[in-house]
Design a protein around this motif. Structure first.
Motif, PDB file in Angstrom:
ATOM      1  N   ILE A  35       0.816  -1.205   0.000  1.00 27.03           N
ATOM      2  CA  ILE A  35       0.000   0.000   0.000  1.00 27.03           C
ATOM      3  C   ILE A  35       0.856   1.264   0.000  1.00 27.03           C
ATOM      4  O   ILE A  35       0.587   2.204  -0.760  1.00 27.03           O
ATOM      5  N   ASP A  36       1.902   1.315   0.834  1.00 22.64           N
ATOM      6  CA  ASP A  36       2.741   2.519   0.875  1.00 22.64           C
ATOM      7  C   ASP A  36       3.319   2.854  -0.494  1.00 22.64           C
ATOM      8  O   ASP A  36       3.339   4.028  -0.905  1.00 22.64           O
ATOM      9  N   ASP A  37       3.812   1.842  -1.183  1.00 19.47           N
ATOM     10  CA  ASP A  37       4.411   2.056  -2.504  1.00 19.47           C
ATOM     11  C   ASP A  37       3.367   2.482  -3.534  1.00 19.47           C
ATOM     12  O   ASP A  37       3.630   3.336  -4.393  1.00 19.47           O
ATOM     13  N   LEU A  38       2.193   1.899  -3.441  1.00 13.76           N
ATOM     14  CA  LEU A  38       1.123   2.239  -4.375  1.00 13.76           C
ATOM     15  C   LEU A  38       0.626   3.667  -4.150  1.00 13.76           C
ATOM     16  O   LEU A  38       0.357   4.400  -5.103  1.00 13.76           O
ATOM     17  N   VAL A  39       0.517   4.054  -2.897  1.00  9.68           N
ATOM     18  CA  VAL A  39       0.095   5.426  -2.592  1.00  9.68           C
ATOM     19  C   VAL A  39       1.103   6.424  -3.145  1.00  9.68           C
ATOM     20  O   VAL A  39       0.727   7.474  -3.694  1.00  9.68           O
ATOM     21  N   ALA A  40       2.392   6.104  -3.035  1.00 11.39           N
ATOM     22  CA  ALA A  40       3.427   6.991  -3.578  1.00 11.39           C
ATOM     23  C   ALA A  40       3.276   7.146  -5.085  1.00 11.39           C
ATOM     24  O   ALA A  40       3.414   8.258  -5.625  1.00 11.39           O
ATOM     25  N   LEU A  41       2.983   6.058  -5.787  1.00 13.18           N
ATOM     26  CA  LEU A  41       2.799   6.120  -7.235  1.00 13.18           C
ATOM     27  C   LEU A  41       1.540   6.907  -7.591  1.00 13.18           C
ATOM     28  O   LEU A  41       1.526   7.667  -8.571  1.00 13.18           O
ATOM     29  N   ALA A  42       0.477   6.736  -6.800  1.00 13.75           N
ATOM     30  CA  ALA A  42      -0.744   7.494  -7.036  1.00 13.75           C
ATOM     31  C   ALA A  42      -0.480   8.989  -6.874  1.00 13.75           C
ATOM     32  O   ALA A  42      -0.942   9.812  -7.674  1.00 13.75           O
ATOM     33  N   ASP A  43       0.285   9.335  -5.858  1.00 16.47           N
ATOM     34  CA  ASP A  43       0.627  10.733  -5.604  1.00 16.47           C
ATOM     35  C   ASP A  43       1.426  11.325  -6.776  1.00 16.47           C
ATOM     36  O   ASP A  43       1.243  12.492  -7.134  1.00 16.47           O
ATOM     37  N   GLU A  44       2.279  10.504  -7.377  1.00 19.83           N
ATOM     38  CA  GLU A  44       3.126  10.975  -8.478  1.00 19.83           C
ATOM     39  C   GLU A  44       2.313  11.424  -9.691  1.00 19.83           C
ATOM     40  O   GLU A  44       2.764  12.277 -10.458  1.00 19.83           O
ATOM     41  N   ILE A  45       1.130  10.841  -9.877  1.00 13.47           N
ATOM     42  CA  ILE A  45       0.312  11.235 -11.041  1.00 13.47           C
ATOM     43  C   ILE A  45      -0.785  12.227 -10.661  1.00 13.47           C
ATOM     44  O   ILE A  45      -1.669  12.514 -11.467  1.00 13.47           O
ATOM     45  N   GLY A  46      -0.729  12.722  -9.433  1.00 10.57           N
ATOM     46  CA  GLY A  46      -1.651  13.771  -9.041  1.00 10.57           C
ATOM     47  C   GLY A  46      -2.908  13.331  -8.325  1.00 10.57           C
ATOM     48  O   GLY A  46      -3.807  14.154  -8.099  1.00 10.57           O
ATOM     49  N   LEU A  47      -2.994  12.060  -7.963  1.00  7.93           N
ATOM     50  CA  LEU A  47      -4.129  11.601  -7.168  1.00  7.93           C
ATOM     51  C   LEU A  47      -3.902  11.962  -5.701  1.00  7.93           C
ATOM     52  O   LEU A  47      -2.762  12.094  -5.254  1.00  7.93           O
ATOM     53  N   ASP A  48      -4.976  12.096  -4.957  1.00 12.12           N
ATOM     54  CA  ASP A  48      -4.882  12.428  -3.542  1.00 12.12           C
ATOM     55  C   ASP A  48      -4.355  11.223  -2.764  1.00 12.12           C
ATOM     56  O   ASP A  48      -4.993  10.165  -2.740  1.00 12.12           O
ATOM     57  N   ALA A  49      -3.188  11.387  -2.141  1.00 16.53           N
ATOM     58  CA  ALA A  49      -2.540  10.266  -1.456  1.00 16.53           C
ATOM     59  C   ALA A  49      -3.374   9.745  -0.293  1.00 16.53           C
ATOM     60  O   ALA A  49      -3.482   8.538  -0.087  1.00 16.53           O
ATOM     61  N   GLY A  50      -3.958  10.653   0.464  1.00 12.49           N
ATOM     62  CA  GLY A  50      -4.771  10.234   1.603  1.00 12.49           C
ATOM     63  C   GLY A  50      -5.993   9.450   1.177  1.00 12.49           C
ATOM     64  O   GLY A  50      -6.332   8.418   1.783  1.00 12.49           O
TER      65      GLY A  50
END
Length: 225
Positions: A142-157
């Protein structure tokens, strides 16, 4: 004006042929973009797990996994990966199987559905596949996936909350059920306009031809304005 062609793609982000197929489809679409009446398409990615029993943290490299999973000798696996690497290079992808971290992909599929709900599915799909095959990033935690989501502009939280609550697991399972209903047992698999099935990483020309053919038929069938 005709409705856009729907292209539904069943794939796994850990499938090397799926990334190649994605690139070949993109190349085929690019070839049609200069047509006088260029085809319009809507692309949707759907979940398919090649190895759902894989642990999140697999102890070994890709050769270890395939040798164990497929029962193939290591030298044969090495030859197979070398061939895939060459084909990928032809599609403009620099695979790094020496860096690849094999993992369970169900959470990545959940993230793709979260991204779809937020209008970023295509960007998330590309980011996940690049991270996995080219950069050697872990795409199962999950931590790694959240980081990738954040990289494309999705809300990490929001991404973290959705993954921790398995908010989109039902959507993943629905995709898999639809694949079974269609008789899909290997990926990539492309369903074009709900009527044509294209299996495997076909060359760009194959996608180019079928898209032009489907679009021409849609234009003929479209009511006059």
């Amino acid at each position: 004006m005709s409705e856009p062609i729907s292209i539904d793609i069943w794939s796994d982000i850990a499938c090397p042929w799926c990334y190649i197929g994605k690139r070949n489809l993109e190349a085929g679409l690019a070839a049609t973009a200069s047509d006088d009446d260029a085809p319009q398409v809507n692309i949707t990615f759907h979940s398919f797990e090649l190895s759902p029993d894989t642990p999140v943290d697999f102890d070994g490299d890709e050769i270890d996994f395939l040798a164990g999973h497929k029962g193939m000798p290591r030298d044969q696996v090495e030859q197979m990966l070398a061939r895939v690497t060459d084909v990928a290079a032809g599609a403009g992808l620099q695979y790094r199987f020496d860096l690849l971290q094999h993992t369970n992909t169900v959470k990545a599929h959940e993230l793709l559905h979260f991204a779809k709900a937020n209008g970023r599915q295509h960007e998330m799909k590309e980011r996940l596949m690049s991270a996995y095959f080219i950069e050697g990033r872990h795409v199962g935690r999950i931590d790694d996936l959240v980081a990738l989501a954040d990289e494309i502009g999705l809300d990490a939280g929001e991404a973290r909350s959705a993954l921790e609550a398995a908010e989109y697991l039902e959507a993943v399972r629905a995709d898999q059920a639809q694949a079974r209903a269609y008789g899909i047992n290997g990926v990539p698999f492309f369903v074009i306009d709900g009527q044509y099935g294209v299996s495997g990483a076909q060359p760009p020309e194959a996608f180019e031809n079928v898209i032009r053919d489907v679009w021409a038929k849609k234009l003929v069938a479209a009511p006059a304005e």
